[in-house]
Design a protein around this motif. Structure first.
Motif, PDB file in Angstrom:
ATOM      1  N   TRP A  19       0.795  -0.935  -0.020  1.00  0.00           N
ATOM      2  CA  TRP A  19      -0.007   0.026   0.131  1.00  0.00           C
ATOM      3  C   TRP A  19       0.890   1.273   0.136  1.00  0.00           C
ATOM      4  CZ3 TRP A  19      -4.182   2.277  -1.298  1.00  0.00           C
ATOM      5  CH2 TRP A  19      -4.773   3.509  -0.326  1.00  0.00           C
ATOM      6  N   GLU A  20       1.937   1.222   0.814  1.00  0.00           N
ATOM      7  CA  GLU A  20       2.932   2.516   0.880  1.00  0.00           C
ATOM      8  C   GLU A  20       3.506   2.444  -0.567  1.00  0.00           C
ATOM      9  OE1 GLU A  20       4.483   5.890   2.147  1.00  0.00           O
ATOM     10  OE2 GLU A  20       2.825   4.735   3.249  1.00  0.00           O
ATOM     11  N   ARG A  21       3.995   1.631  -0.989  1.00  0.00           N
ATOM     12  CA  ARG A  21       4.578   1.574  -2.205  1.00  0.00           C
ATOM     13  C   ARG A  21       3.731   2.079  -3.221  1.00  0.00           C
ATOM     14  NH1 ARG A  21       5.870  -3.712  -3.209  1.00  0.00           N
ATOM     15  NH2 ARG A  21       7.558  -3.658  -1.560  1.00  0.00           N
ATOM     16  N   ALA A  22       2.609   1.562  -3.492  1.00  0.00           N
ATOM     17  CA  ALA A  22       1.545   2.170  -4.383  1.00  0.00           C
ATOM     18  C   ALA A  22       1.547   3.673  -4.347  1.00  0.00           C
ATOM     19  CB  ALA A  22       0.234   1.338  -4.057  1.00  0.00           C
ATOM     20  N   VAL A  37       1.121  -2.318  -8.691  1.00  0.00           N
ATOM     21  CA  VAL A  37       0.883  -2.830  -7.328  1.00  0.00           C
ATOM     22  C   VAL A  37      -0.205  -2.943  -6.808  1.00  0.00           C
ATOM     23  CG1 VAL A  37       1.908  -2.144  -4.810  1.00  0.00           C
ATOM     24  CG2 VAL A  37       3.256  -1.692  -6.705  1.00  0.00           C
ATOM     25  N   LEU A  38      -1.236  -2.015  -7.013  1.00  0.00           N
ATOM     26  CA  LEU A  38      -2.613  -2.033  -6.451  1.00  0.00           C
ATOM     27  C   LEU A  38      -3.478  -3.365  -6.808  1.00  0.00           C
ATOM     28  CD1 LEU A  38      -3.072   1.861  -6.612  1.00  0.00           C
ATOM     29  CD2 LEU A  38      -3.389   0.428  -4.341  1.00  0.00           C
ATOM     30  N   GLU A  43      -6.868  -7.669  -5.364  1.00  0.00           N
ATOM     31  CA  GLU A  43      -7.075  -9.415  -5.314  1.00  0.00           C
ATOM     32  C   GLU A  43      -7.101  -9.911  -4.018  1.00  0.00           C
ATOM     33  OE1 GLU A  43      -5.008 -11.521  -8.139  1.00  0.00           O
ATOM     34  OE2 GLU A  43      -5.453  -9.914  -9.804  1.00  0.00           O
ATOM     35  N   GLU A  44      -6.227  -9.152  -3.480  1.00  0.00           N
ATOM     36  CA  GLU A  44      -5.778  -9.810  -1.970  1.00  0.00           C
ATOM     37  C   GLU A  44      -6.968  -9.348  -0.992  1.00  0.00           C
ATOM     38  OE1 GLU A  44      -2.306 -10.041   1.359  1.00  0.00           O
ATOM     39  OE2 GLU A  44      -1.595  -9.985  -0.849  1.00  0.00           O
ATOM     40  N   VAL A  45      -7.293  -8.109  -1.190  1.00  0.00           N
ATOM     41  CA  VAL A  45      -8.198  -7.438  -0.042  1.00  0.00           C
ATOM     42  C   VAL A  45      -9.454  -6.850  -0.831  1.00  0.00           C
ATOM     43  CG1 VAL A  45      -6.620  -7.155   1.848  1.00  0.00           C
ATOM     44  CG2 VAL A  45      -6.917  -5.506   0.238  1.00  0.00           C
ATOM     45  N   PRO A  46     -10.213  -7.578  -1.691  1.00  0.00           N
ATOM     46  CA  PRO A  46     -11.308  -7.021  -2.372  1.00  0.00           C
ATOM     47  C   PRO A  46     -12.065  -6.257  -1.791  1.00  0.00           C
ATOM     48  CG  PRO A  46     -11.547  -9.389  -2.207  1.00  0.00           C
ATOM     49  CD  PRO A  46     -10.399  -9.050  -1.536  1.00  0.00           C
ATOM     50  N   GLU A  47     -12.472  -6.583  -0.390  1.00  0.00           N
ATOM     51  CA  GLU A  47     -13.666  -5.661   0.457  1.00  0.00           C
ATOM     52  C   GLU A  47     -13.075  -4.246   0.868  1.00  0.00           C
ATOM     53  OE1 GLU A  47     -10.618  -7.672   3.128  1.00  0.00           O
ATOM     54  OE2 GLU A  47     -11.626  -8.383   1.515  1.00  0.00           O
ATOM     55  N   LEU A  55      -6.621   2.504  -7.008  1.00  0.00           N
ATOM     56  CA  LEU A  55      -6.325   1.697  -8.244  1.00  0.00           C
ATOM     57  C   LEU A  55      -7.289   2.140  -9.398  1.00  0.00           C
ATOM     58  CD1 LEU A  55      -5.199  -0.743 -10.060  1.00  0.00           C
ATOM     59  CD2 LEU A  55      -7.263  -2.051  -9.047  1.00  0.00           C
ATOM     60  N   ALA A  56      -8.364   2.669  -9.086  1.00  0.00           N
ATOM     61  CA  ALA A  56      -9.296   3.450 -10.163  1.00  0.00           C
ATOM     62  C   ALA A  56      -8.597   4.550 -10.541  1.00  0.00           C
ATOM     63  CB  ALA A  56     -10.759   3.438  -9.626  1.00  0.00           C
ATOM     64  N   ARG A  57      -8.192   5.352  -9.712  1.00  0.00           N
ATOM     65  CA  ARG A  57      -7.432   6.610 -10.080  1.00  0.00           C
ATOM     66  C   ARG A  57      -6.146   6.671 -10.623  1.00  0.00           C
ATOM     67  NH1 ARG A  57      -6.540   9.854  -4.784  1.00  0.00           N
ATOM     68  NH2 ARG A  57      -5.840  11.492  -6.100  1.00  0.00           N
TER      69      ARG A  57
END
Length: 119
Positions: A19-22, A37-38, A43-47, A55-57
């Motif tokens: 998350w920090e890297r992204a 990265v995102l 995929e790992e934490v879809p909720e 990611l959308a941004r």
């Protein structure tokens, strides 16, 4: 196409480290790297909304508009009153010249943010 080393790099570390890297990639305006990265993190934490919205941004800023739209639609389906996702969805649709569809989301985003015409 990503090499194995790239895949390992973008997916390396704990979710918090990724998350920090992204966020670092995003802040540096390397939106494609942030998206790589995102995508794994989502995929790992879809909720979780935060990684999906970033990611959308990242997709939006790297002109991957269909991908941005898909992620934003997931967010607003789960949380119809998420005004920033609505705003981003409207802007994404505008960039795809889908103005009529965009206007509905932009008006709703304004209302959810408490911005009313003539106020």
């Amino acid at each position: 196409m990503e090499t194995r080393a790239e895949t390992t790099y973008y997916g390396h570390g704990t979710p918090a480290e990724r998350w920090e890297r992204a966020r670092l990639f995003f802040d540096a305006k390397d939106y494609a790297a942030a998206a790589r990265v995102l995508a794994g993190l989502v995929e790992e934490v879809p909720e979780q909304t935060g990684p999906r919205l970033l990611l959308a941004r990242a997709y939006y800023h790297s002109a991957q508009l269909r991908r941005a739209e898909a992620e934003l639609r997931i967010i607003v389906e789960r949380d119809p009153v998420e005004h920033y996702a609505r705003l981003m969805l409207g802007r994404t649709l505008q960039r795809q010249a889908r103005h009529e569809e965009a206007e509905r989301h932009l008006r709703l985003a304004s209302a959810l943010a408490g911005e009313f015409p003539g106020r």
